[in-house]
Write a protein that holds these residues in place. Structure first.
Motif, PDB file in Angstrom:
ATOM      1  N   MET A 105       0.872  -1.181   0.000  1.00 50.44           N
ATOM      2  CA  MET A 105       0.000   0.000   0.000  1.00 50.44           C
ATOM      3  C   MET A 105       0.908   1.231   0.000  1.00 50.44           C
ATOM      4  O   MET A 105       1.798   1.342   0.842  1.00 50.44           O
ATOM      5  CB  MET A 105      -0.822  -0.083   1.286  1.00 50.44           C
ATOM      6  N   LEU A 106       0.684   2.123  -0.940  1.00 48.93           N
ATOM      7  CA  LEU A 106       1.470   3.355  -0.981  1.00 48.93           C
ATOM      8  C   LEU A 106       0.645   4.495  -0.406  1.00 48.93           C
ATOM      9  O   LEU A 106      -0.473   4.740  -0.859  1.00 48.93           O
ATOM     10  CB  LEU A 106       1.882   3.684  -2.416  1.00 48.93           C
ATOM     11  N   VAL A 107       1.186   5.164   0.592  1.00 50.50           N
ATOM     12  CA  VAL A 107       0.458   6.260   1.226  1.00 50.50           C
ATOM     13  C   VAL A 107       1.327   7.515   1.232  1.00 50.50           C
ATOM     14  O   VAL A 107       2.539   7.442   1.041  1.00 50.50           O
ATOM     15  CB  VAL A 107       0.042   5.890   2.681  1.00 50.50           C
ATOM     16  N   GLY A 108       0.678   8.651   1.472  1.00 52.88           N
ATOM     17  CA  GLY A 108       1.435   9.900   1.540  1.00 52.88           C
ATOM     18  C   GLY A 108       0.568  11.088   1.170  1.00 52.88           C
ATOM     19  O   GLY A 108      -0.577  10.916   0.745  1.00 52.88           O
ATOM     20  N   LEU A 109       1.118  12.275   1.335  1.00 53.91           N
ATOM     21  CA  LEU A 109       0.364  13.480   0.990  1.00 53.91           C
ATOM     22  C   LEU A 109       0.266  13.627  -0.525  1.00 53.91           C
ATOM     23  O   LEU A 109       1.051  13.032  -1.274  1.00 53.91           O
ATOM     24  CB  LEU A 109       1.052  14.719   1.570  1.00 53.91           C
ATOM     25  N   GLN A 110      -0.679  14.434  -0.944  1.00 52.19           N
ATOM     26  CA  GLN A 110      -0.831  14.696  -2.380  1.00 52.19           C
ATOM     27  C   GLN A 110       0.445  15.332  -2.937  1.00 52.19           C
ATOM     28  O   GLN A 110       1.014  16.225  -2.306  1.00 52.19           O
ATOM     29  CB  GLN A 110      -2.019  15.633  -2.585  1.00 52.19           C
ATOM     30  N   GLY A 111       0.894  14.824  -4.059  1.00 46.62           N
ATOM     31  CA  GLY A 111       2.089  15.393  -4.677  1.00 46.62           C
ATOM     32  C   GLY A 111       3.388  14.769  -4.193  1.00 46.62           C
ATOM     33  O   GLY A 111       4.467  15.108  -4.684  1.00 46.62           O
ATOM     34  N   THR A 116       3.352   8.078  -9.313  1.00 45.06           N
ATOM     35  CA  THR A 116       4.579   7.872 -10.070  1.00 45.06           C
ATOM     36  C   THR A 116       5.358   6.684  -9.497  1.00 45.06           C
ATOM     37  O   THR A 116       5.847   5.818 -10.237  1.00 45.06           O
ATOM     38  CB  THR A 116       5.475   9.139  -9.970  1.00 45.06           C
ATOM     39  N   THR A 117       5.468   6.644  -8.167  1.00 46.13           N
ATOM     40  CA  THR A 117       6.227   5.571  -7.513  1.00 46.13           C
ATOM     41  C   THR A 117       5.546   4.218  -7.701  1.00 46.13           C
ATOM     42  O   THR A 117       6.222   3.194  -7.843  1.00 46.13           O
ATOM     43  CB  THR A 117       6.399   5.883  -6.010  1.00 46.13           C
ATOM     44  N   ALA A 118       4.209   4.215  -7.715  1.00 44.40           N
ATOM     45  CA  ALA A 118       3.479   2.957  -7.934  1.00 44.40           C
ATOM     46  C   ALA A 118       3.927   2.354  -9.264  1.00 44.40           C
ATOM     47  O   ALA A 118       4.223   1.156  -9.361  1.00 44.40           O
ATOM     48  CB  ALA A 118       1.971   3.210  -7.927  1.00 44.40           C
ATOM     49  N   GLY A 119       4.020   3.193 -10.297  1.00 42.11           N
ATOM     50  CA  GLY A 119       4.470   2.735 -11.613  1.00 42.11           C
ATOM     51  C   GLY A 119       5.915   2.251 -11.573  1.00 42.11           C
ATOM     52  O   GLY A 119       6.250   1.186 -12.093  1.00 42.11           O
ATOM     53  N   CYS A 137      -6.798   3.530  -6.227  1.00 46.09           N
ATOM     54  CA  CYS A 137      -7.692   3.895  -5.116  1.00 46.09           C
ATOM     55  C   CYS A 137      -7.711   5.393  -4.846  1.00 46.09           C
ATOM     56  O   CYS A 137      -8.327   5.839  -3.889  1.00 46.09           O
ATOM     57  CB  CYS A 137      -7.265   3.181  -3.840  1.00 46.09           C
ATOM     58  N   ASP A 138      -6.990   6.179  -5.653  1.00 45.32           N
ATOM     59  CA  ASP A 138      -7.061   7.633  -5.468  1.00 45.32           C
ATOM     60  C   ASP A 138      -8.240   8.134  -6.287  1.00 45.32           C
ATOM     61  O   ASP A 138      -8.101   8.482  -7.458  1.00 45.32           O
ATOM     62  CB  ASP A 138      -5.754   8.290  -5.922  1.00 45.32           C
ATOM     63  N   ILE A 139      -9.409   8.145  -5.635  1.00 41.83           N
ATOM     64  CA  ILE A 139     -10.629   8.478  -6.381  1.00 41.83           C
ATOM     65  C   ILE A 139     -10.951   9.971  -6.327  1.00 41.83           C
ATOM     66  O   ILE A 139     -11.921  10.426  -6.898  1.00 41.83           O
ATOM     67  CB  ILE A 139     -11.843   7.672  -5.851  1.00 41.83           C
ATOM     68  N   TYR A 140     -10.114  10.736  -5.611  1.00 36.51           N
ATOM     69  CA  TYR A 140     -10.443  12.165  -5.435  1.00 36.51           C
ATOM     70  C   TYR A 140      -9.693  13.063  -6.409  1.00 36.51           C
ATOM     71  O   TYR A 140     -10.231  14.044  -6.903  1.00 36.51           O
ATOM     72  CB  TYR A 140     -10.157  12.608  -4.004  1.00 36.51           C
ATOM     73  N   ARG A 141      -8.423  12.756  -6.644  1.00 37.54           N
ATOM     74  CA  ARG A 141      -7.649  13.599  -7.562  1.00 37.54           C
ATOM     75  C   ARG A 141      -8.081  13.216  -8.980  1.00 37.54           C
ATOM     76  O   ARG A 141      -7.925  12.062  -9.401  1.00 37.54           O
ATOM     77  CB  ARG A 141      -6.150  13.356  -7.370  1.00 37.54           C
ATOM     78  N   ILE A 186       1.705  -9.895  -6.884  1.00 37.54           N
ATOM     79  CA  ILE A 186       1.883  -8.643  -6.133  1.00 37.54           C
ATOM     80  C   ILE A 186       0.760  -7.667  -6.475  1.00 37.54           C
ATOM     81  O   ILE A 186       0.433  -7.478  -7.649  1.00 37.54           O
ATOM     82  CB  ILE A 186       3.209  -7.936  -6.535  1.00 37.54           C
ATOM     83  N   VAL A 187       0.208  -7.049  -5.452  1.00 35.54           N
ATOM     84  CA  VAL A 187      -0.782  -5.997  -5.664  1.00 35.54           C
ATOM     85  C   VAL A 187      -0.218  -4.696  -5.086  1.00 35.54           C
ATOM     86  O   VAL A 187       0.209  -4.664  -3.933  1.00 35.54           O
ATOM     87  CB  VAL A 187      -2.109  -6.367  -4.952  1.00 35.54           C
ATOM     88  N   ILE A 188      -0.185  -3.662  -5.903  1.00 34.86           N
ATOM     89  CA  ILE A 188       0.300  -2.357  -5.417  1.00 34.86           C
ATOM     90  C   ILE A 188      -0.871  -1.381  -5.420  1.00 34.86           C
ATOM     91  O   ILE A 188      -1.476  -1.123  -6.469  1.00 34.86           O
ATOM     92  CB  ILE A 188       1.434  -1.809  -6.313  1.00 34.86           C
ATOM     93  N   VAL A 189      -1.203  -0.875  -4.253  1.00 35.70           N
ATOM     94  CA  VAL A 189      -2.377  -0.011  -4.122  1.00 35.70           C
ATOM     95  C   VAL A 189      -1.958   1.456  -4.051  1.00 35.70           C
ATOM     96  O   VAL A 189      -1.226   1.867  -3.141  1.00 35.70           O
ATOM     97  CB  VAL A 189      -3.178  -0.373  -2.839  1.00 35.70           C
ATOM     98  N   ASP A 190      -2.413   2.233  -5.014  1.00 34.48           N
ATOM     99  CA  ASP A 190      -2.162   3.677  -5.011  1.00 34.48           C
ATOM    100  C   ASP A 190      -3.327   4.344  -4.288  1.00 34.48           C
ATOM    101  O   ASP A 190      -4.470   4.243  -4.724  1.00 34.48           O
ATOM    102  CB  ASP A 190      -2.076   4.182  -6.463  1.00 34.48           C
ATOM    103  N   THR A 191      -3.044   4.988  -3.162  1.00 32.66           N
ATOM    104  CA  THR A 191      -4.132   5.586  -2.369  1.00 32.66           C
ATOM    105  C   THR A 191      -4.182   7.105  -2.563  1.00 32.66           C
ATOM    106  O   THR A 191      -3.267   7.692  -3.131  1.00 32.66           O
ATOM    107  CB  THR A 191      -3.935   5.294  -0.866  1.00 32.66           C
TER     108      THR A 191
END
Ligand code: GDP
Length: 296
Positions: A105-111, A116-119, A137-141, A186-191
């Motif tokens: 799971m990749l987490v962090g502030l916007q920007g 990019t890191t997920a890729g 999973c980033d459904i807001y941006r 492997i599953v990589i989740v972009d949040t």
């Protein structure tokens, strides 16, 4: 380049030490004072600097150092050791589940660089022969899902998305089912991120964590934000108990304070660093190599 300022200052100090032959306690005190200033100017956390300088002093004023034939070299070696320790000493690898799917799971502030890191991470793990699924999973941006899909296409990795009107928890639940049925490793989740840490963001991430019990929760932080990156890391760790850190934008014009403080302050290791915008610009983090680079 990162650490240039710090590097130059430390090298000046070391040159003086090496030029002296025998060293007195006063010489060491003067050198550690210079090291302290150099670290503070590089934006290293104040408490981290204080502890660091104390250790250098204690180890350098020991009789073996002062009485050795090359005391300057010995002090440099001590600084090198302690810088390495500060960044976590050994290289910290990604954990993989021995059985079943490994979820990251990749987490962090916007920007901060999550998408990019997920890729980049998907590309790296795919090159190790594993079947990777990216989950949007980033459904807001607004552009985040598209951005991940474009990256996925570029590296030939599948992207799982249910658009932006399904909740992130439902998305990860469906994604894990899809991954199991289709034999992904492997599953990589972009949040999603926010501009600032808020309760709602943290709760959403916590729900995703509870749903999939990720093998890794990697916090992405922007190295350019210096000590703010350290504060952000503390908050995320408190709420989510992260398993590691990815420090992004290390190629930028940063003084490097975050890299030198974040592990000491949070106890969590930097596993990767982002060194550019390209898909291959992700490097495994080696504290010893970074310390050598700083000391030149
Ligand atoms: P997110 O909001 O956390 O998903 O962040 P993005 O992945 O969209 O990244 C934000 C910006 O930072 C984009 O313009 C990226 O190209 C850039 N970026 C991400 N990682 C790096 C890096 O390691 N170096 C540089 N120079 N730029 C980066």
């Amino acid at each position: 380049m990162i650490f240039d300022g710090l590097s130059n200052k430390l090298q000046d100090t070391f040159k003086k030490l090496k030029g002296k032959g025998k060293l007195s306690e006063k010489d060491i005190k003067e050198a550690t004072r210079e090291i302290k200033i150099a670290l503070l100017e590089a934006d290293v956390n104040f408490k981290v600097v204080k502890d660091f300088v104390k250790k250098i002093n204690e180890r350098s004023i020991g009789s073996e150092v002062l009485q050795s034939l090359t005391p300057g070299q010995q002090v440099i070696k001590i600084v090198n050791d302690e810088l390495t320790n500060l960044m976590g000493s050994a290289n910290s690898q990604l954990s993989f589940n021995s059985k079943g799917i490994t979820s990251i799971m990749l987490v962090g502030l916007q920007g901060a660089g999550k998408t990019t890191t997920a890729g980049k991470l998907a590309n790296l793990i795919k090159s190790q022969g594993k079947k990777v699924l990216l989950v949007a999973c980033d459904i807001y941006r607004p552009a985040a899902i598209k951005q991940l899909q474009v990256l996925g296409e570029q590296i030939d990795v599948s992207v799982f998305s249910l658009g932006n009107s399904t909740s992130p928890v439902s998305i990860v639940k469906s994604a894990m089912k899809h991954a199991k049925e289709n034999y992904f490793d492997i599953v990589i989740v972009d949040t999603a991120g926010r501009l600032h840490i808020d309760e709602e963001l943290m709760n959403e991430l916590k729900y995703i964590k509870d749903e999939i019990s990720p093998t890794e929760i990697l916090l992405n932080v922007d190295a350019m934000t210096g000590q703010d990156a350290v504060t952000v890391a503390e908050s995320f760790d408190e709420k989510l108990d992260i398993t590691g850190i990815i420090l992004t934008k290390l190629d930028g014009d940063t003084r490097g304070g975050a890299a030198l403080s974040i592990t000491s302050v949070t106890g969590k290791h930097i596993k990767f660093v982002g060194v550019g915008e390209k898909i291959t610009d992700l490097e495994s983090f080696h504290p010893d190599r970074m310390a050598s680079r700083i000391l030149g």
